[in-house]
Design a protein around this motif. Structure first.
Motif, mmCIF file in Angstrom:
data_model
loop_
_atom_site.group_PDB
_atom_site.id
_atom_site.type_symbol
_atom_site.label_atom_id
_atom_site.label_comp_id
_atom_site.label_asym_id
_atom_site.label_seq_id
_atom_site.Cartn_x
_atom_site.Cartn_y
_atom_site.Cartn_z
ATOM 1 N N LEU A 167 10.388 2.324 35.110
ATOM 2 C CA LEU A 167 8.940 2.153 34.970
ATOM 3 C C LEU A 167 8.534 2.101 33.493
ATOM 4 C CD1 LEU A 167 7.662 4.559 37.794
ATOM 5 C CD2 LEU A 167 7.848 2.057 37.852
ATOM 6 N N ASP A 168 9.257 2.841 32.666
ATOM 7 C CA ASP A 168 9.000 2.768 31.224
ATOM 8 C C ASP A 168 9.415 1.400 30.679
ATOM 9 O OD1 ASP A 168 8.476 3.789 28.508
ATOM 10 O OD2 ASP A 168 10.650 3.720 28.310
ATOM 11 N N TYR A 169 10.593 0.924 31.073
ATOM 12 C CA TYR A 169 11.084 -0.373 30.605
ATOM 13 C C TYR A 169 10.152 -1.498 31.048
ATOM 14 C CZ TYR A 169 14.282 -4.354 30.006
ATOM 15 O OH TYR A 169 14.849 -5.552 29.642
ATOM 16 N N ALA A 411 5.183 9.542 33.750
ATOM 17 C CA ALA A 411 3.724 9.482 33.644
ATOM 18 C C ALA A 411 3.164 8.211 34.265
ATOM 19 C CB ALA A 411 3.304 9.595 32.170
ATOM 20 N N TYR A 412 3.994 7.155 34.399
ATOM 21 C CA TYR A 412 3.556 5.922 35.036
ATOM 22 C C TYR A 412 3.709 5.972 36.556
ATOM 23 C CZ TYR A 412 3.085 3.409 30.604
ATOM 24 O OH TYR A 412 2.671 2.987 29.370
ATOM 25 N N THR A 413 4.330 7.002 37.067
ATOM 26 C CA THR A 413 4.528 7.109 38.512
ATOM 27 C C THR A 413 3.178 7.186 39.216
ATOM 28 O OG1 THR A 413 6.663 8.227 38.263
ATOM 29 C CG2 THR A 413 5.518 8.524 40.354
ATOM 30 N N VAL A 414 2.965 6.318 40.188
ATOM 31 C CA VAL A 414 1.713 6.297 40.942
ATOM 32 C C VAL A 414 1.756 7.386 42.001
ATOM 33 C CG1 VAL A 414 0.225 4.952 42.468
ATOM 34 C CG2 VAL A 414 1.395 3.839 40.547
ATOM 35 N N ARG A 415 0.727 8.214 42.025
ATOM 36 C CA ARG A 415 0.654 9.309 42.989
ATOM 37 C C ARG A 415 -0.048 8.844 44.251
ATOM 38 N NH1 ARG A 415 1.014 14.181 40.704
ATOM 39 N NH2 ARG A 415 1.371 14.802 42.847
#
Length: 416
Positions: A167-169, A411-415
């Motif tokens: 997700l960071d990449y 931190a980009y993980t969608v909750r």
């Protein structure tokens, strides 16, 4: 105000944090002065009854301050040792409590930076805390969940570390890309094959983009252990034969070269057992060295010397002298690039085999991947990159933020 998500990469060797408000980019959180990462280390100072973390903890220990250093706490997750109690500054604490204390320290530092107490957190986890044992793996995640709750977090989620790295990449790709993420940390090596791209990044459900995951419980601390046993432990008696022709029992050397087991060697029982090995030595000078390391509690200092030499050899491509004159005048070991490659050959074969299996499980129909994305501190090792190049010829290797990429991705993980 838009919700704030805190991503915590609680690593075996190093930890990092990132924060992100909905619709914005993730930002790394300075966790120790201006550093965005800190060693996962705690030092309990008995002289002043203070607790130190990160580089400060290691500095206190190396300065000879009276107290206890603890490292590789993550390695205890899923083990029977987690609920064991140990004496810390005059009180008994379980290792579960100590992990919670470390996470509470991270929470306070995040609050100091962002101006509010973060309660919504995404914690990274390896594909397998424990290889081949789903029950213990679930216990490990549950223990980390309890530690986070004890640290004050109320809204807790988990994300696989290699997916977080992906997700960071994804923030830097401009077209749909098939990626093999290689995340080599201190205690685990994790892989994922994932579809990334600008259009996919906005989807709430990314489960269909994750084509395969795999992991193996091998990482940088295992590499350090092998180097220590081959180059340093013989100086203390490993492989030495005594007057009877019998080899010195090797258990103490295994524990002394394993980060999270070192502290157990300082107990009165362990010291007595080590002292009793003297009759097994033909050359008692080797036993004197062993006992000095244990009685002075220099085990972590020894392990850190090996780790630094490994990094030096890999990054510079020339031999590194591991000076041990603090143990005995003139004592030293040398690690060469060839020796490093030879020592790491067996574990790296297992790591690369896991990566190959992950790609096979993705079933890309022979198309392969567009890139290999490298993250995790141990992914910088040249022998690893050479092994990956041999296994995946022609596939470009892209280096990410080796120590902060997973935290940003969390931190980009969608909750949901």
């Amino acid at each position: 105000m838009r919700p704030l998500t805190l991503g915590i990469d609680f690593g075996t060797s190093n930890s990092a944090m990132a924060v992100r408000r909905e619709g914005e980019r993730a930002q790394m959180v300075p966790v120790e002065d201006s550093h965005h990462t800190l060693p996962t280390a705690m030092f309990f100072n008995t002289e002043e009854s203070r607790t130190h973390v990160g580089r400060d903890a290691i500095a206190q220990y190396l300065a000879g301050t009276e107290g206890r250093l603890m490292r590789s706490l993550k390695s205890l997750l899923g083990s029977a040792l987690l609920e064991e109690k140990t004496a810390v500054q005059g009180t008994l604490m379980s290792y579960q409590d100590i992990i919670a204390l470390f996470l509470r320290t991270l929470a306070r530092r995040a609050q100091a930076v962002v101006g509010e107490a973060p309660t919504r957190v995404v914690l990274g986890r390896p594909v397998h805390f424990v290889d081949g044992d789903p029950a213990r793996d679930a216990l490990a995640e549950g223990a980390l969940q309890r530690a986070a709750e004890m640290a004050g977090f109320t809204d807790i989620a988990f994300q696989l570390e290699p997916i977080a790295a992906a997700l960071d990449y994804e923030q830097r790709v401009d077209r749909e890309t098939r990626v093999l993420v290689v995340d080599i940390g201190g205690g685990t090596s994790d892989f994922t094959v994932v579809l990334l791209g600008p259009e996919r990044a906005h989807r709430a459900d990314r489960s269909g983009d994750v084509l395969a995951t795999a992991g193996v419980h091998l990482g940088g601390t295992d590499f350090d252990q092998r180097l220590s046993r081959s180059h340093v432990m013989p100086l203390l008696g490993l492989g030495h034969h005594g007057p009877s022709g019998r080899e010195v029992p090797s258990r103490v050397f295994y524990d002394l070269s394993t980060w999270h087991l070192i502290q157990w060697l300082y107990s009165p029982k362990a010291l007595a057992e080590a002292k009793g090995l003297r009759s097994d030595y033909r050359d008692v000078r080797l036993h004197d060295r062993l006992m000095r390391v244990l009685s002075e509690r220099w085990g972590h200092r020894l392990a850190q010397s090996v780790e630094q030499a490994k990094i030096e050899v890999s990054s510079a491509g020339v031999p590194a002298v591991l000076a041990l004159d603090w143990l005995e005048r003139g004592l030293a070991a040398q690690i060469t690039p060839d020796a490093l490659a030879a020592n790491l050959q067996a574990p790296l074969q297992e790591v690369v085999r896991c990566a190959v299996d992950c790609l096979a499980a993705a079933d890309l129909g022979g198309r392969g991947v567009d890139a290999i994305y490298l993250t995790g501190g141990s992914s910088a090792l040249k022998p690893l990159r050479d092994a990956l190049a041999a296994a995946f010829p022609g596939v470009p290797q892209v280096e990410g933020d080796l120590f902060g990429g997973v935290a940003a991705g969390l931190a980009y993980t969608v909750r949901h």
